[in-house]
Design an enzyme around this catalytic site. Structure first.
Site, PDB file in Angstrom:
ATOM      1  N   ASN A 133      -6.536   0.146   0.567  1.00 52.37           N
ATOM      2  CA  ASN A 133      -5.804   0.538  -0.649  1.00 52.37           C
ATOM      3  C   ASN A 133      -6.014  -0.445  -1.814  1.00 52.37           C
ATOM      4  O   ASN A 133      -5.210  -0.526  -2.738  1.00 52.37           O
ATOM      5  CB  ASN A 133      -4.303   0.644  -0.323  1.00 52.37           C
ATOM      6  CG  ASN A 133      -3.536   1.604  -1.208  1.00 52.37           C
ATOM      7  OD1 ASN A 133      -2.370   1.893  -0.938  1.00 52.37           O
ATOM      8  ND2 ASN A 133      -4.136   2.109  -2.258  1.00 52.37           N
ATOM      9  N   THR A 180       0.843  -1.206   0.000  1.00 54.93           N
ATOM     10  CA  THR A 180       0.000   0.000   0.000  1.00 54.93           C
ATOM     11  C   THR A 180       0.876   1.253   0.000  1.00 54.93           C
ATOM     12  O   THR A 180       2.100   1.184   0.154  1.00 54.93           O
ATOM     13  CB  THR A 180      -0.924   0.057   1.236  1.00 54.93           C
ATOM     14  OG1 THR A 180      -0.125   0.400   2.375  1.00 54.93           O
ATOM     15  CG2 THR A 180      -1.622  -1.268   1.481  1.00 54.93           C
ATOM     16  N   CYS A 181       0.215   2.397  -0.120  1.00 59.73           N
ATOM     17  CA  CYS A 181       0.947   3.671  -0.174  1.00 59.73           C
ATOM     18  C   CYS A 181       1.297   4.194   1.218  1.00 59.73           C
ATOM     19  O   CYS A 181       1.931   5.250   1.331  1.00 59.73           O
ATOM     20  CB  CYS A 181       0.118   4.712  -0.915  1.00 59.73           C
ATOM     21  SG  CYS A 181      -0.032   4.311  -2.647  1.00 59.73           S
ATOM     22  N   ASP A 182       0.874   3.485   2.260  1.00 58.75           N
ATOM     23  CA  ASP A 182       1.084   3.970   3.618  1.00 58.75           C
ATOM     24  C   ASP A 182       2.510   3.662   4.093  1.00 58.75           C
ATOM     25  O   ASP A 182       2.966   2.523   3.981  1.00 58.75           O
ATOM     26  CB  ASP A 182       0.064   3.273   4.533  1.00 58.75           C
ATOM     27  CG  ASP A 182       0.008   3.884   5.907  1.00 58.75           C
ATOM     28  OD1 ASP A 182       0.986   4.548   6.310  1.00 58.75           O
ATOM     29  OD2 ASP A 182      -1.009   3.692   6.589  1.00 58.75           O
TER      30      ASP A 182
END
Ligand SMILES: Cc1ncc(COP(=O)(O)O)c(C=O)c1O
Length: 393
Positions: free
Chosen positions: A381, A341-343
């Site tokens: 996501n 994910t982008c986290d």
């Protein structure tokens, strides 16, 4: 208001491979793949069915997926620690002859009544007067009930304690026991020493707290449930042999001087952790940073819990020009491993020791992945691992 029942993916529909490398070579999976290992489910169940001096229940929360439930059932487990009405419903719809025990000390209003009336559940847990009153109101047929008083048992040796939220002390526990007797129900006791407990002695200490509570109450209990907590093999966490647990528990029980006392336990992790591995793929390598296709928002959440300072054992493979999945060998190196994910928080909390030669496209297989992994994955996501295979003949 029925909770959703997981959709059924019967074991026979899951693709079968003879080994994990064979599956990697055949599938070259881009998405994470859960690997069921039926022989490990069987070995784990047998350990309890033959070694534990009582009835093992499976704590469904550890892995309620139908794929895992079917293998637990096929391994001979017939009793289930169901800690919500949704779990009771799922188990009884899947296995009508299963025996469910509602082992959560705090239940949503009306759920004890529904579990009793619709599914014949008669075992419940309480740790305070409010929940006892609620239970006795919801199930007026007190004579049918066996009510377990949960004691706090934070005794060390466990990676995740389970006694700051639930469990009472001997003084309050004794009061509850007396009230249960006065109400005409059968009084029983339970505790949970904490999850991933590597100290068998904690169970003996907890039995001693049970003994003091019974003495104080002056009642004869109808059953004792010694909870879960039995550990699974992870990295950086030495495990005593299982025999030590069962011997220590037997010795401790002898001090109660109640040879016919029905005994139960409710392992989650110990019945399912070893039964699943997970195939992941390296998407990108940037120096000593690896980006893989699963992470804490998927199957790796438990690694991020405070105090859960262990890692899953792993092995690595590369598919050769000849189409075979070969193990990566040679020196290992610490890598920071990120999820898809982008986290920024989507990262394994500790560096993973992996081969220096690892590259995008290689596969990392994590073992002991059956408990508290797939059960808590999210759709965050747009990622949701849900591909399954099975290893067998
Ligand atoms: C009441 C209760 N029983 C059993 C379990 C299963 O514990 P474990 O997986 O450590 O065996 C848990 C875990 O949270 C629990 O809360």
């Amino acid at each position: 208001m029925n909770a959703p029942v997981p959709t059924v993916l019967a074991g026979k529909d899951i693709p079968l491979y003879s080994s994990i490398p064979e599956a990697i070579a055949a599938l070259r999976p881009i998405e994470p793949v859960y690997v069921l290992l039926p022989h490990k489910f069987k070995a784990a169940a047998e350990r309890f069915l033959t070694g534990f001096p009582g009835t093992p229940m499976y704590a469904v929360k550890a892995n309620p997926l139908p794929q895992a439930m079917d293998l637990v059932w096929a391994s001979g487990i017939r009793h289930f620690d169901t800690a919500s009405l949704g779990e009771v419903r799922m188990v009884k719809e899947r296995f009508p002859s299963a025996v469910c025990h509602f082992m959560a000390p705090v239940r949503l209003p009306g759920h004890a009544k529904a579990a009793f009336e619709q599914y014949g559940v008669t075992d419940f847990v309480v740790d305070c007067e409010f929940e006892l009153d609620k239970l006795l109101r919801e199930v007026p047929d007190h004579k049918s009930l066996r009510i377990f008083v949960r004691l706090a048992a934070q005794l060390g040796g466990a990676l995740l304690e389970l006694s700051s939220k639930f469990g009472t002390n001997p003084e309050e526990g004794a009061k509850l026991l007396k009230r249960i007797v006065a109400a005409g129900a059968a009084p029983a006791m339970t505790f949970h020493v904490g999850s991933q407990c590597v100290s068998p002695f904690s169970y003996a200490q907890a039995v001693e707290i049970v003994r003091r509570t019974i003495d104080r109450a002056g009642v004869t209990i109808a059953a004792l449930d010694i909870g879960g907590g039995f550990p699974a093999p992870y990295l950086n966490n030495e495990l005593p042999p299982y025999l030590w647990y069962f011997d220590t528990i037997k010795e401790a029980l002898a001090t109660l001087d109640m040879p016919d006392l029905p005994l139960l336990c409710e392992p989650g992790r110990a019945l399912v952790a070893e039964g699943m591995s997970l195939i992941t793929q390296v998407v990108l390598r940037k120096g000593d940073r690896l980006y893989i296709n699963d992470g804490p928002y998927g199957s790796f959440d438990e690694l991020t819990l405070p105090g859960f300072d262990v890692d899953y054992p792993s092995s690595t493979y590369r598919v050769s020009q000849a189409g075979k999945a070969e193990p990566l060998i040679g020196a290992v190196h610490p890598y920071r491993v990120y999820g898809p994910t982008c986290d920024t928080l989507d990262v394994l909390p500790r560096p993973q020791m992996l081969p220096a030669s690892i590259a995008a496209g290689d596969f990392i297989v994590f073992d002991s992945m059956g408990s508290y992994t797939v059960a808590v994955r999210t759709t965050f996501n747009g990622f949701f691992p849900d591909t399954w295979i099975q290893i067998g003949q």
